[in-house]
Scaffold this motif. Structure first.
Motif, PDB file in Angstrom:
ATOM      1  N   LYS A 109     118.325-107.673 -91.602  1.00 39.48           N
ATOM      2  CA  LYS A 109     118.133-109.362 -91.332  1.00 39.48           C
ATOM      3  C   LYS A 109     118.251-110.004 -92.889  1.00 39.48           C
ATOM      4  CE  LYS A 109     115.165-112.311 -89.852  1.00 39.48           C
ATOM      5  NZ  LYS A 109     115.374-113.261 -88.654  1.00 39.48           N
ATOM      6  N   MET A 110     117.470-109.407 -94.008  1.00 39.28           N
ATOM      7  CA  MET A 110     117.652-110.218 -95.430  1.00 39.28           C
ATOM      8  C   MET A 110     118.799-110.259 -96.263  1.00 39.28           C
ATOM      9  SD  MET A 110     115.093-107.475 -97.277  1.00 39.28           S
ATOM     10  CE  MET A 110     115.902-108.407 -98.894  1.00 39.28           C
ATOM     11  N   LEU A 111     119.916-109.504 -95.520  1.00 35.03           N
ATOM     12  CA  LEU A 111     121.308-109.847 -95.731  1.00 35.03           C
ATOM     13  C   LEU A 111     121.795-110.741 -94.827  1.00 35.03           C
ATOM     14  CD1 LEU A 111     122.058-106.243 -97.193  1.00 35.03           C
ATOM     15  CD2 LEU A 111     122.260-107.893 -97.988  1.00 35.03           C
ATOM     16  N   TYR A 112     121.906-110.727 -93.676  1.00 39.94           N
ATOM     17  CA  TYR A 112     122.472-111.455 -92.648  1.00 39.94           C
ATOM     18  C   TYR A 112     121.943-112.140 -91.983  1.00 39.94           C
ATOM     19  CZ  TYR A 112     126.295-107.903 -94.382  1.00 39.94           C
ATOM     20  OH  TYR A 112     126.661-107.348 -95.323  1.00 39.94           O
ATOM     21  N   ASP A 113     120.768-112.423 -91.604  1.00 39.59           N
ATOM     22  CA  ASP A 113     119.567-113.194 -90.754  1.00 39.59           C
ATOM     23  C   ASP A 113     119.769-112.475 -89.770  1.00 39.59           C
ATOM     24  OD1 ASP A 113     117.760-114.409 -90.598  1.00 39.59           O
ATOM     25  OD2 ASP A 113     119.160-116.679 -89.984  1.00 39.59           O
ATOM     26  N   ASP A 114     120.171-111.192 -89.194  1.00 40.85           N
ATOM     27  CA  ASP A 114     119.980-110.454 -87.929  1.00 40.85           C
ATOM     28  C   ASP A 114     119.612-108.755 -88.240  1.00 40.85           C
ATOM     29  OD1 ASP A 114     121.383-109.122 -85.690  1.00 40.85           O
ATOM     30  OD2 ASP A 114     123.101-110.242 -86.147  1.00 40.85           O
ATOM     31  N   THR A 115     118.740-109.023 -87.515  1.00 41.48           N
ATOM     32  CA  THR A 115     118.102-107.848 -87.777  1.00 41.48           C
ATOM     33  C   THR A 115     119.114-106.603 -86.517  1.00 41.48           C
ATOM     34  OG1 THR A 115     116.668-108.350 -85.389  1.00 41.48           O
ATOM     35  CG2 THR A 115     115.895-108.027 -88.021  1.00 41.48           C
ATOM     36  N   GLY A 116     120.003-107.028 -85.543  1.00 40.54           N
ATOM     37  CA  GLY A 116     120.712-106.242 -85.005  1.00 40.54           C
ATOM     38  C   GLY A 116     122.002-105.481 -85.838  1.00 40.54           C
ATOM     39  N   ARG A 117     122.576-106.072 -85.948  1.00 42.49           N
ATOM     40  CA  ARG A 117     124.014-105.589 -86.356  1.00 42.49           C
ATOM     41  C   ARG A 117     124.567-105.854 -88.150  1.00 42.49           C
ATOM     42  NH1 ARG A 117     128.451-108.052 -84.077  1.00 42.49           N
ATOM     43  NH2 ARG A 117     129.394-105.907 -83.674  1.00 42.49           N
ATOM     44  N   THR A 118     125.047-105.164 -88.431  1.00 43.27           N
ATOM     45  CA  THR A 118     126.159-106.204 -89.759  1.00 43.27           C
ATOM     46  C   THR A 118     127.062-107.046 -88.869  1.00 43.27           C
ATOM     47  OG1 THR A 118     127.364-104.133 -90.044  1.00 43.27           O
ATOM     48  CG2 THR A 118     125.032-104.441 -91.533  1.00 43.27           C
ATOM     49  N   PRO A 119     127.809-107.734 -89.824  1.00 49.05           N
ATOM     50  CA  PRO A 119     128.991-108.187 -89.277  1.00 49.05           C
ATOM     51  C   PRO A 119     130.729-107.646 -89.145  1.00 49.05           C
ATOM     52  CG  PRO A 119     128.285-109.744 -91.635  1.00 49.05           C
ATOM     53  CD  PRO A 119     127.363-107.885 -91.012  1.00 49.05           C
ATOM     54  N   SER A 120     130.968-107.179 -87.749  1.00 51.43           N
ATOM     55  CA  SER A 120     132.188-106.656 -87.208  1.00 51.43           C
ATOM     56  C   SER A 120     132.300-106.674 -88.748  1.00 51.43           C
ATOM     57  CB  SER A 120     132.896-106.950 -86.387  1.00 51.43           C
ATOM     58  OG  SER A 120     131.977-107.001 -84.851  1.00 51.43           O
ATOM     59  N   LEU A 121     133.432-105.395 -89.236  1.00 55.97           N
ATOM     60  CA  LEU A 121     134.332-105.325 -90.105  1.00 55.97           C
ATOM     61  C   LEU A 121     136.074-105.127 -88.701  1.00 55.97           C
ATOM     62  CD1 LEU A 121     132.686-101.512 -91.004  1.00 55.97           C
ATOM     63  CD2 LEU A 121     132.562-104.261 -92.488  1.00 55.97           C
ATOM     64  N   THR A 122     137.218-105.540 -90.107  1.00 56.03           N
ATOM     65  CA  THR A 122     138.187-106.134 -89.299  1.00 56.03           C
ATOM     66  C   THR A 122     138.708-104.088 -89.257  1.00 56.03           C
ATOM     67  OG1 THR A 122     138.827-105.646 -91.966  1.00 56.03           O
ATOM     68  CG2 THR A 122     138.253-107.106 -90.906  1.00 56.03           C
TER      69      THR A 122
END
Lengths: 296, 510
Positions: A109-122
């Protein structure tokens, strides 16, 4: 037909890889006499660190490295708790699992403002093939070290007869520290194999009980690396099979509800632990604190 | 004139405290090089602690250690190895699943090549073992080796580490008389090769048999130094206890042919853990009123299992076949509580785990297992005043010291713990007494007392089953003696019907 078989085999290997890292991580600690219930937390912290670093640096290899460091960090906390401060190993392990389960979404949440998941990887950021053979390479290394090296002997005695190790002038807690930290790195790689390989991001509860399955495999394999890794194959096979069984109809009825199929690996875990594990003998000093003053 | 050689070991005013307990209160000890030196004392007298300080296993609070005349300033296990000090612990420091060879490779310690060179090590160790006349099966897992061989392995471990000063802590506790004799021969041979041996024991006969010089510990100090050739067991016992003790004592024979109190027929108990033989098989014997039946045997030959099977006959882990009859009642399916209520008193083998609640006060321990007696409860509620009064009487009667009813039982000495158990169990006027190792870890002074209590209970008409690994105890008390080996009863003798040597051979399975 052949290709379906190959696909199932490949899926089995993919499913087994994170478990093999996990079970080896657990083996490192437990053979030295330290219970490692924190495997689930080690997988999660490794998976999270790997996903964040791979996303930031766009490098799968740096991500994998970070996965190991993520596991190492949590293992260091575990080592402080149980080796330095002699906390109860079961309680400390469970506590760290809860910590990892709660802390990773917060950091997310602190890094990506999303508690569910990190951004998708290429695709380039993912670590897909190397972990599949890497884990078997580690199994071979573990087998060799345990059997043919002095470290391996010390490692085993730390879990079996620590007082003998102490009398030989080798620090028991030093050996256990190395074992716990190494186990943390290896289990962290298992997390990386999950977030960078099996999935394309870190998501909440990504480990989904695999830490406990890895522990079950360790017991099933009687605390020996090769049989434990083979037990992981069994669990990996269940996972691969349940993927393929989804939507299957028995006779002409409705499809079996997907939830029933998905519990397959967990049911096998329970059966294995209940049916087989009773006969297994853990390292004699497993879960005990070593102290010279303890037996004056 | 040449100076005499410095002593191999000298301890000066060594002091060690564990919490409130002063385990060593200024120990002074000199051990001459090339001798076998006996260190004796009762449990808790501080001998084991002093040896751990000497081996660098514990740091001393005060005092100095000199090895071959040189001050050893910073003791540590690694330093002890470098100085040629080694110890065979009472509980062997061997790992069961590993081979004898691997256990010795471990003992080499740090600073050796990373890869294990087993073939080279095996050849070297074979030569070493041959030089000292010690045989060993190097590739067998320790779990498969007999106890005497494991002990030999521990000695070889020290020799391989170039130890010159060997400390053996209660080495005969687990050995048959025959193995003990062999061990003593080995020790003499080591001494003749120039090694210094320190033998820690509480068995007077053994120090008399094998040592050159003896130091006696009492209450954390060395209270006497004697040349073995110039002392007697009686003098040593007095130094250990602090007052004269009757050592040689044999009970008057009991009545033969009393009515049956215990009859066991064809009792069996299955093997566990992949062992080839059942833990008990074909156990058949009886105990009559007014007799003490002794069960002799080296520990681990089924005696513990036998007692368990008598108390828990309904438990399938305890009994796989056969019957148990107590006071004429077939109790094979009875619960332990029902069996005890028939009038069975039990002195368990491991008093801290099975006989007492160490953390609880004396009076609660006195009540343990007797809480349902009408005198101690009414309507399911305890009557504390009645319990306290009965406990106080019993504690005075059995001379439990200190008689502080509120004190934790674990704080008592071993002898006083055992007296408390006897006060509880014999206070119920049992008609059958099962006593396992009743004087283990008990001070010499209390042994005599416990023996007389058992004999008095017998004379009052109880049947007594006495399990002991101390041959002297069996010979002093038992009206009949059964010998157990490998889960079977291999011999039976009337009082005085066998020499010690015969008994020893039977205990070893001959």
């Amino acid at each position: 037909m052949l290709s379906a078989g190959w696909q199932l085999a490949a899926a089995t290997l993919r499913g087994a890889a994170p478990l093999v890292y996990g079970t080896l991580g657990g083996w490192c600690a437990e053979r030295a006499g330290v219970v490692n219930l924190a495997l689930e937390g080690l997988l999660l912290s490794g998976a999270f660190a790997a996903a964040v670093v791979a996303h930031t640096t766009h490098s799968a290899w740096l991500g994998a490295l970070a996965g190991g460091l993520g596991g190492l960090a949590l293992a260091a906390v575990y080592g402080l708790l149980v080796l330095r401060w002699r906390a109860n190993q079961i309680v400390a392990g469970m506590g760290l699992n809860l910590l990892a389960a709660g802390l990773t979404p917060v950091l997310c949440k602190m890094l990506y403002d999303d508690t569910g998941r990190t951004p998708s990887l290429t695709l380039a950021e993912r670590w897909q093939v190397a972990p599949l053979y890497g884990c078997w390479l580690l199994v071979a290394v573990a087998w060799f070290v345990a059997r043919y090296t002095r470290w391996g002997l010390w490692h085993g005695f730390a879990g079996e007869q620590p007082a003998a190790l102490d009398a030989a002038g080798v620090g028991v807690n030093r050996v256990r520290w190395v074992a716990v930290l190494t186990g943390g790195v290896v289990a962290g790689w298992g997390g990386a194999a999950l977030s960078l390989g099996a999935s394309s991001c870190f998501s909440r509860d990504l480990a989904a009980g695999r830490g406990y399955m890895a522990l079950a495999a360790l017991i099933f394999g009687r605390w020996r690396p090769v049989p434990a890794a083979l037990a992981c194959l069994l669990f990996g096979f269940c996972e691969a099979a349940q993927d393929r069984l989804q939507g299957v109809r028995f006779g002409s009825g409705e499809p079996v509800p997907v939830q029933f199929i998905q519990i397959l690996p967990y049911v096998v875990t329970i059966l294995v632990l209940a049916g087989w594990a009773g006969a297994a003998r853990p390292p004699r000093a497993l879960g005990t604190v070593f102290s010279r003053e303890g037996n004056h | 004139m040449a100076l005499p050689p410095p002593p191999a070991v000298e301890l000066r005013a060594l002091t060690k405290r564990f919490g409130g307990l002063l385990a060593n209160a200024g120990v002074d000890l000199r051990v001459a090089a090339g001798t076998i030196h006996g260190v004796i004392g009762e449990n808790g007298a501080g001998k084991s602690t002093a040896m751990k300080l000497l081996l660098g296993l514990l740091p001393a609070d005060a005092g100095q250690i000199f090895i071959r005349g040189e001050r050893w300033a910073r003791p540590s296990p690694a330093g002890a190895r470098a100085l040629g000090l080694g110890m065979v612990h009472q509980h062997f420091l061997l790992a069961d699943p590993y081979t004898a060879l691997d256990n010795l490779l471990l003992a080499e310690g740090p600073g050796r090549p990373l890869l294990l060179r087993r073939d080279a090590a095996r050849a070297e160790l074979r030569a070493l073992a041959q030089r000292h006349g010690l045989e060993m099966d190097w590739d067998a897992p320790v779990a498969s080796l007999p106890v005497g061989v494991r002990q030999r392995l521990e000695i070889l471990k020290l020799l391989a580490g170039r130890a010159e000063i060997l400390v053996l802590d209660e080495p005969t506790a687990v050995l048959t008389p025959l193995e003990t004799g062999r061990l003593f021969e080995q020790l003499r041979r080591l001494r003749d090769e120039g090694k210094t041996v320190i033998l820690v024991t509480h068995k007077l006969r053994e120090v008399m048999a094998v040592t050159d010089q003896i130091s006696v510990f009492r209450a954390g100090r060395v209270t006497g130094e004697r040349r073995t050739s110039e002392t007697t067991p009686e003098e040593l016992a007095q130094l250990m206890v602090g007052r004269p003790v009757a050592l040689r004592w044999a009970a008057a024979p009991g009545l033969a042919g009393g009515e049956e109190r215990l009859a066991v027929a064809d009792l069996g108990l299955a093997a566990v853990g992949g062992a080839a033989r059942p833990r008990l098989s074909g156990i058949t014997f009886s105990v009559g009123a007014g007799e003490i039946v002794g069960v002799a045997g080296v520990e681990g030959n089924g005696q513990s299992e036998l007692i368990q099977a008598l108390l828990h006959p309904c438990d399938r882990r305890c009994r796989t076949g056969g019957t148990v009859r107590i006071l004429g009642r077939e109790v094979t399916r009875w619960s332990p509580r029902a069996i005890r209520d028939l009038g069975v008193g039990v002195v368990p083998e491991d008093r801290l785990r099975e006989g007492l609640l160490p953390a609880r006060p004396l009076w609660e321990n006195f009540l343990l297992g007797r809480q349902r007696e009408p005198a101690f409860q009414r309507g399911g509620l305890l009557r504390p005043a009645a319990v306290a009064a009965a406990a106080a009487r019993a504690v005075a009667d059995y001379d439990v010291r200190p008689p502080a009813l509120g004190q934790a039982a674990g704080a008592l000495s071993g002898g006083n713990q055992q007296k408390l158990i006897l006060a509880r169990e014999l206070g119920r006027a049992p008609r059958l007494i099962l006593a396992a190792q009743p004087t283990r870890g008990v001070d010499v002074g209390a042994i005599e007392d416990i023996h007389q209590r058992l004999v008095r209970a017998r004379d009052a008409g109880a049947g007594v089953l006495l399990v002991s690994s101390e041959l002297e105890e069996i010979r002093a008390l038992a009206d009949r003696t059964l010998v157990m080996f490998d889960g079977r009863i291999v011999a039976e003798y009337p009082r005085g019907g066998a020499t010690e040597r015969e008994l020893g051979l039977k205990m070893g399975g001959a």
